[in-house]
Design an enzyme around this catalytic site. Structure first.
Site: not given
Ligand code: DGJ
Length: 694
Positions: A441, A498
């Site tokens: 990430d 997301d």
């Protein structure tokens, strides 16, 4: 003297030429030219005329346009000596090296002690041309801007398409009309970014997804790019792509751009999309085991967030396996004292409060139920509230008074000690456990752009890949903030967004397929009520949208009703039966007569079969569905068409369409020119149609 070179594949030709040893110009790029085309003649006829108010000769639109040649637009190179003096270059051809499908042109600027090289390589299978520039200097110099080889844009084009986006809203198309002056896009955030995906498509007039000519560009770099699409006063157009300006903080003697990937298509935007999809899948991404089927993922983020509890995670994993998941990914929250997003980034040691016996009990459980194990890291980041920040505050990038992003700072990836530290921590975990996957990430932008940061990240990933070649990596940055061919050279999957909202995903996936194949595009079935949009969507729709790409689940599976679980199991079962060919298929965006429909056709490489996903993203303005035309079929072949989820038809579909009860055989000509008439459906539903060539 005129010198010319050409690069060809079956569908396109790129011709460069240089006169009087000046920097070369792209003098032709388009459909394949006859093999015996006389290139010197092309060179002599490509020049535009001169009239009043113009110079006596038009300045060259070269691979790196130069102010010293009176070029009136943006130059391709801006470089300064260490004392700040601008070096006004005037390059001369030193040598040309042409090989099969490759060309390297080297130019020398005696006065400034600079060598500029433009490199091209055409891939005959994928139809993608890679173009890259480099600069070498006798003495260290400051680089402000260097474009990859500059490409002229077509004149019979009224608009350009580029990409914007945001968190939970990646890959939004912008259409901008050509006009004198320039469209300038620059991403100074230090990562690829949601806001400015480094891509550009220039459709010629009348081009659609399925027909017409189009030119497409992608800059493969993860540190932020600059794009210029400029129309000069004389009407010519140039496209420049490079790293964002002033990314090189220190003077150096060598610089290079990332590769610029370009392709020409004479069968619509799909021709460009398929070229990029194939190039990425077959040439850029290196899967650890290319023959292995892509596993169905389960990611625990939206199931538990930071609330890690071993019995609960084991039970979730077991339920996910029953549903068909094959890889369990333990997301954020397993390390340090990471109970929320305010602390512990960089403390990459297992949290003994949550995992008193380490990760092995969870990993062993996951393996025992037939899944492989993956784990989340955010290596480039550090929270001020972490043991590592307290020990090494100097490892953080940027000033002490900087604005934090998600309560965190970035680490200075150019520091060897930072790279060593991260390598050791990640390698220790990988050595001590059976872990086959990392979700990597990157949740904040950098305090300032610096190319050394991206080089540092690449070096760390490369080193880990060298030592752990069997470990797959997923590139995530708050969803789709780091998606580009540079990161995908060293990773294997991207987290597109997301947003697990299937309606948003449907549209994002559709646009992202202009560059990305299904095999690398993660898509998960989210919770019944989406956590990022609040929307409640039916399981059929959520499951089919995820089944369009590399499928996964991201929710607490204990929330599922029996009926939802059965639907999900069925769709996962279907996906597993089809994944081998679908993960290699070409994704073709369909033209829909109804703007409420977002539809694509995934075509097997041998053209023996296809599946069409027809998503209804809104309520239609007309009452009955309009026929949907398919594409790239053999006009004379017959295809057995089956509406595989016809049992989902609503009671409001009252007609007796044959497809609602049986398969039909139809010719390619009919399917491509009349199209399929599908049953009436609610918004936020999906029809799935299989076609088998007879
Ligand atoms: C942002 C990612 O996009 C999410 O999927 C999740 O991994 C969180 N970070 C974890 O902090």
């Amino acid at each position: 003297m005129i010198q010319c070179w050409r690069l060809d594949d079956r569908r396109q030709t790129l011709v460069l030429g240089s006169q009087r040893d000046h920097l070369a110009e792209v003098i032709y790029w388009g459909p394949k030219l006859p093999d015996d085309e006389d290139l010197s003649t092309l060179f002599s006829v490509h020049a535009i005329d001169v009239t009043g108010g113009m110079l006596d000769l038009n300045p060259e639109l070269s691979v790196s346009p130069e102010a010293t040649r009176t070029f009136p637009g943006q130059p391709g190179l801006i470089v300064r000596a260490t004392d700040g003096t601008q070096l006004l270059t005037k390059f001369c051809l030193e040598r040309a090296e042409a090989g099969p499908g490759t060309l390297q042109l080297v130019f020398w600027d005696e006065q400034n002690g600079l060598t500029y090289t433009a490199r091209f390589a055409i891939n005959a299978q994928t139809h993608v041309i890679e173009a890259q520039s480099s600069l070498e200097a006798r003495e260290p110099v400051h680089l402000h801007w260097m474009s990859a080889p500059v490409i002229p844009a077509p004149q019979l084009s009224d608009e350009m398409i580029d990409f914007a986006g945001r968190w939970c809203g990646e890959f939004q198309l912008n259409r901008t009309a050509w006009s004198p002056g320039m469209r300038f896009r620059e991403n100074r955030t230090g990562r690829t970014g949601h806001e400015h995906f480094p891509g550009l498509i220039i459709p010629c007039r009348g081009a659609t997804n399925t027909q017409g000519q189009a030119y497409a560009f992608h800059y493969g770099w993860s540190g932020g790019h600059k794009m210029i699409a400029e129309e000069l006063p004389d009407g010519r157009r140039q496209i420049q792509f490079g790293n964002a300006e002033h990314m090189e903080v220190a003077p150096r003697t060598r610089f290079e751009t990332a590769p610029l990937y370009i392709t020409f298509s004479d069968d619509g935007l799909n021709g460009c999309a398929v070229a990029f999809q194939r190039h990425l899948r077959d040439e850029i991404v290196h899967m650890p085991d290319a023959g292995r089927a892509r596993p169905v993922h389960f990611n625990c983020w939206e199931a538990v967030y930071f609330d890690h509890n071993l019995p609960a995670l084991k039970s979730i994993a077991s339920r996910a396996a029953e549903l068909g998941a094959e890889r369990f990914v333990l997301d954020d929250g397993w390390f340090g004292r990471r109970d929320d997003d305010t602390r512990a980034l960089s403390d990459w040691e297992v949290d003994p409060r949550k995992y008193p016996d380490g990760l092995d009990p969870l990993i062993e459980h996951v393996h025992s139920i037939g899944m492989t194990f993956g784990i989340w890291f955010e290596p480039e980041m550090i929270n001020p509230d972490s043991n590592i920040h307290r020990a090494h505050p100097d490892w953080a990038l940027g000033g002490e008074d900087q604005i934090l992003g998600r309560n965190q700072k970035a680490l200075n990836m150019a520091l060897p000690e930072v790279q060593d530290f991260l390598f050791d921590r990640i390698a220790t975990l990988l050595r001590d456990h059976t872990i086959e996957y990392i979700k990597w990430d990157h949740n904040r932008v950098l305090p300032m752009p610096d190319a050394a940061q991206t080089r540092g990240s690449y070096a760390l990933i490369d080193r880990l890949r060298g030592e752990f070649p069997h470990v797959e990596i997923e590139s995530c940055a708050s969803g789709g903030g780091r998606i580009d061919f540079g990161i995908l050279k060293r990773t294997h999957r991207i987290w597109l967004s997301d947003s697990n909202d299937a309606l948003e995903r449907l549209k994002m996936q559709h646009n992202a397929s202009l560059f990305l194949p299904a095999a690398v595009t993660g898509s998960h079935v989210g919770p019944r009520q989406c956590h990022t949009s609040g929307r409640v969507l039916d399981m059929h729709f959520r499951a089919w949208v995820a089944a369009q790409r590399h499928m996964g689940i991201e929710m607490n599976p204990h929330e599922l009703t029996d009926e939802e679980a059965a639907v999900l199991q069925r769709v996962i079962g279907w996906w597993k039966q089809n994944r081998d060919w679908m993960m290699k298929a070409d994704i073709l965006r369909l033209e829909s007569a109804d703007p409420a429909i977002v539809a694509e056709q995934q075509m097997a490489t041998d053209h023996s079969r296809f599946v069409a996903f027809v998503g209804k993203a809104a309520t239609s303005s007309q009452i009955a569905p309009r026929p949907l035309r398919l594409t790239r079929l053999d006009p004379d072949a017959r295809y057995r068409i089956t509406l595989i989820n016809r049992d989902s038809a609503s009671g409001l579909s009252r007609g007796t369409l044959t497809l609602k009860s049986e398969s039909v055989d139809l010719s390619g000509t009919y399917l491509m020119n009349h199209g399929l008439t599908l049953p009436w459906s609610f918004p936020e539903t999906m029809w799935v149609i299989e076609g088998l060539r007879q």
